[in-house]
Design an enzyme around this catalytic site. Structure first.
Site, PDB file in Angstrom:
ATOM      1  N   ARG A  45       0.822  -1.083   0.093  1.00 10.22           N
ATOM      2  CA  ARG A  45      -0.050   0.124   0.054  1.00 10.22           C
ATOM      3  C   ARG A  45       0.756   1.095   0.085  1.00 10.22           C
ATOM      4  O   ARG A  45       1.695   1.427   0.648  1.00 10.22           O
ATOM      5  CB  ARG A  45      -0.648   0.091   1.283  1.00 10.22           C
ATOM      6  CG  ARG A  45      -1.675   1.291   1.349  1.00 10.22           C
ATOM      7  CD  ARG A  45      -2.967   1.156   2.212  1.00 10.22           C
ATOM      8  NE  ARG A  45      -3.748   2.444   2.288  1.00 10.22           N
ATOM      9  CZ  ARG A  45      -4.612   2.805   2.918  1.00 10.22           C
ATOM     10  NH1 ARG A  45      -5.023   1.749   3.907  1.00 10.22           N
ATOM     11  NH2 ARG A  45      -5.342   3.736   2.847  1.00 10.22           N
ATOM     12  N   ASP A 105      -7.423  -1.343   9.686  1.00 10.29           N
ATOM     13  CA  ASP A 105      -8.182  -0.270  10.770  1.00 10.29           C
ATOM     14  C   ASP A 105      -8.107  -1.029  11.871  1.00 10.29           C
ATOM     15  O   ASP A 105      -8.554  -2.047  12.232  1.00 10.29           O
ATOM     16  CB  ASP A 105      -9.313   0.339  10.341  1.00 10.29           C
ATOM     17  CG  ASP A 105      -9.146   1.352   8.923  1.00 10.29           C
ATOM     18  OD1 ASP A 105      -7.942   1.581   8.747  1.00 10.29           O
ATOM     19  OD2 ASP A 105     -10.146   1.366   8.307  1.00 10.29           O
ATOM     20  N   ARG A 118      -7.239   0.846  -2.801  1.00  8.47           N
ATOM     21  CA  ARG A 118      -6.274   0.419  -2.186  1.00  8.47           C
ATOM     22  C   ARG A 118      -6.206  -1.085  -2.011  1.00  8.47           C
ATOM     23  O   ARG A 118      -6.945  -1.803  -1.985  1.00  8.47           O
ATOM     24  CB  ARG A 118      -6.201   1.109  -0.665  1.00  8.47           C
ATOM     25  CG  ARG A 118      -6.884   0.331   0.284  1.00  8.47           C
ATOM     26  CD  ARG A 118      -8.442   0.650   0.334  1.00  8.47           C
ATOM     27  NE  ARG A 118      -8.607   2.231   0.387  1.00  8.47           N
ATOM     28  CZ  ARG A 118      -8.772   2.892   1.619  1.00  8.47           C
ATOM     29  NH1 ARG A 118      -8.853   2.151   2.866  1.00  8.47           N
ATOM     30  NH2 ARG A 118      -9.011   3.894   1.701  1.00  8.47           N
ATOM     31  N   ASP A 173      -6.353  -2.457   3.271  1.00  9.94           N
ATOM     32  CA  ASP A 173      -6.553  -1.328   4.495  1.00  9.94           C
ATOM     33  C   ASP A 173      -6.913  -1.934   5.830  1.00  9.94           C
ATOM     34  O   ASP A 173      -7.522  -3.027   5.916  1.00  9.94           O
ATOM     35  CB  ASP A 173      -7.743  -0.777   4.187  1.00  9.94           C
ATOM     36  CG  ASP A 173      -8.027   0.615   5.281  1.00  9.94           C
ATOM     37  OD1 ASP A 173      -7.208   1.035   5.683  1.00  9.94           O
ATOM     38  OD2 ASP A 173      -9.187   0.791   5.443  1.00  9.94           O
TER      39      ASP A 173
HETATM   40  P1  ATP Z   1     -11.098   5.303   7.114  1.00  9.06           P
HETATM   41  O1  ATP Z   1     -10.347   5.648   8.549  1.00  9.06           O
HETATM   42  O2  ATP Z   1     -12.342   6.299   7.179  1.00  9.06           O
HETATM   43  O3  ATP Z   1     -11.586   3.821   7.153  1.00  9.06           O
HETATM   44  P2  ATP Z   1      -8.785   4.974   5.784  1.00  9.06           P
HETATM   45  O4  ATP Z   1      -8.874   3.538   6.204  1.00  9.06           O
HETATM   46  O5  ATP Z   1      -9.076   5.003   4.081  1.00  9.06           O
HETATM   47  O6  ATP Z   1     -10.188   5.813   6.108  1.00  9.06           O
HETATM   48  P3  ATP Z   1      -6.249   5.178   5.979  1.00  9.06           P
HETATM   49  O7  ATP Z   1      -5.646   6.278   4.960  1.00  9.06           O
HETATM   50  O8  ATP Z   1      -5.900   4.115   6.118  1.00  9.06           O
HETATM   51  O9  ATP Z   1      -7.635   5.858   6.102  1.00  9.06           O
HETATM   52  O10 ATP Z   1      -5.741   5.996   7.385  1.00  9.06           O
HETATM   53  C1  ATP Z   1      -5.547   7.477   7.587  1.00  9.06           C
HETATM   54  C2  ATP Z   1      -5.096   7.478   9.205  1.00  9.06           C
HETATM   55  O11 ATP Z   1      -5.879   7.433   9.967  1.00  9.06           O
HETATM   56  C3  ATP Z   1      -3.882   6.853   9.362  1.00  9.06           C
HETATM   57  O12 ATP Z   1      -2.674   7.605   9.035  1.00  9.06           O
HETATM   58  C4  ATP Z   1      -3.982   6.796  10.937  1.00  9.06           C
HETATM   59  O13 ATP Z   1      -2.984   7.526  11.750  1.00  9.06           O
HETATM   60  C5  ATP Z   1      -5.408   7.228  11.075  1.00  9.06           C
HETATM   61  N1  ATP Z   1      -6.396   6.497  12.109  1.00  9.06           N
HETATM   62  C6  ATP Z   1      -7.074   7.023  13.065  1.00  9.06           C
HETATM   63  N2  ATP Z   1      -7.526   6.232  13.719  1.00  9.06           N
HETATM   64  C7  ATP Z   1      -7.396   4.940  13.047  1.00  9.06           C
HETATM   65  C8  ATP Z   1      -7.713   3.665  13.466  1.00  9.06           C
HETATM   66  N3  ATP Z   1      -8.686   3.410  14.334  1.00  9.06           N
HETATM   67  N4  ATP Z   1      -7.201   2.768  12.655  1.00  9.06           N
HETATM   68  C9  ATP Z   1      -6.446   2.974  11.574  1.00  9.06           C
HETATM   69  N5  ATP Z   1      -5.773   4.102  11.399  1.00  9.06           N
HETATM   70  C10 ATP Z   1      -6.612   5.368  12.099  1.00  9.06           C
HETATM   71 MG    MG Z   2     -10.569   2.257   6.339  1.00  6.06          MG
HETATM   72 MG    MG Z   3      -7.170   2.747   7.373  1.00 11.40          MG
END
Ligand code: ATP
Ligand code: MG
Ligand code: MG
Length: 167
Positions: A88, A103, A98, A101
């Site tokens: 990624r 989370d 992507r 992902d």
């Molecule tokens: P979403 O968070 O809405 O699902 P996304 O997963 O596409 O969107 P990312 O680009 O993967 O978003 O992550 C963006 C930022 O979110 C990361 O750099 C991270 O620091 C932050 N973040 C905040 N809370 C979380 C969490 N609970 N899990 C993962 N990342 C998080």
């Molecule tokens: Mg996400």
């Molecule tokens: Mg994410």
């Protein structure tokens, strides 16, 4: 895994690029190897319509449960390292396509709000592709600040979601 008390964490897994089914299965395999962490369960895999920009492929989603001795930010570090390892690049648009992902959805009963990490994950309570797989693993779960998972699931339409595998 080391001695002492661990925390139950739930991780959301999603992909919509480069063979998403394979990417999600690969991520689940890698999550078995997380340090200081015991893998407990994976949900069924689901196909979901994309959130945000609609001109992108459908997603494959799943949720994984672990017991971990890693503190929340260290766990996030590990998840982001796995995202990078799986190819990624962190350059795309928000909610754009992507390869993987990962989370952090829940960390015990903790509520966390820092610049890098928000737990429970902010989208959790209204995302079908998170709520339904969570329910597969732990239907009795309580979501801090939101209430019983079963009630959130009952309120959340699943017409954009399709199980790909049986339990
Ligand atoms: P979403 O968070 O809405 O699902 P996304 O997963 O596409 O969107 P990312 O680009 O993967 O978003 O992550 C963006 C930022 O979110 C990361 O750099 C991270 O620091 C932050 N973040 C905040 N809370 C979380 C969490 N609970 N899990 C993962 N990342 C998080
Ligand atoms: Mg996400
Ligand atoms: Mg994410």
């Amino acid at each position: 895994m080391s001695e002492g008390k661990s925390s139950r964490a739930f991780i959301g897994v999603g992909s919509n690029l480069n063979d998403p089914l394979q990417q999600v299965n690969n991520a689940i395999a890698l999550l078995h190897e997380l340090k200081d962490t015991r893998f407990l369960a994976a949900s069924r895999l689901y196909c979901s319509r994309p959130l945000g920009p609609a001109d992108q492929p459908d997603y494959v989603n799943a949720v994984v449960a672990v017991d971990t001795h890693l503190p929340p930010l260290a766990l996030l570090d590990e998840l982001q390292a796995l995202e990078t390892r799986q190819g990624r690049a962190r350059t795309g648009q928000r909610w754009g396509p992507r390869v993987i992902d990962l989370d952090l959805l829940l960390y015990g009963e903790q509520t966390i709000a820092t610049a890098r990490l928000i737990v429970p994950h902010p989208g959790l309570h209204q995302r079908s592709f998170v709520l339904y797989p969570l329910y597969d693993i732990d239907p009795g779960l309580n979501i801090p600040g939101q209430g019983p998972l079963a009630e959130l699931v009952a309120r959340c339409k699943a017409d954009d979601l399709e199980p790909l595998t049986s339990a």
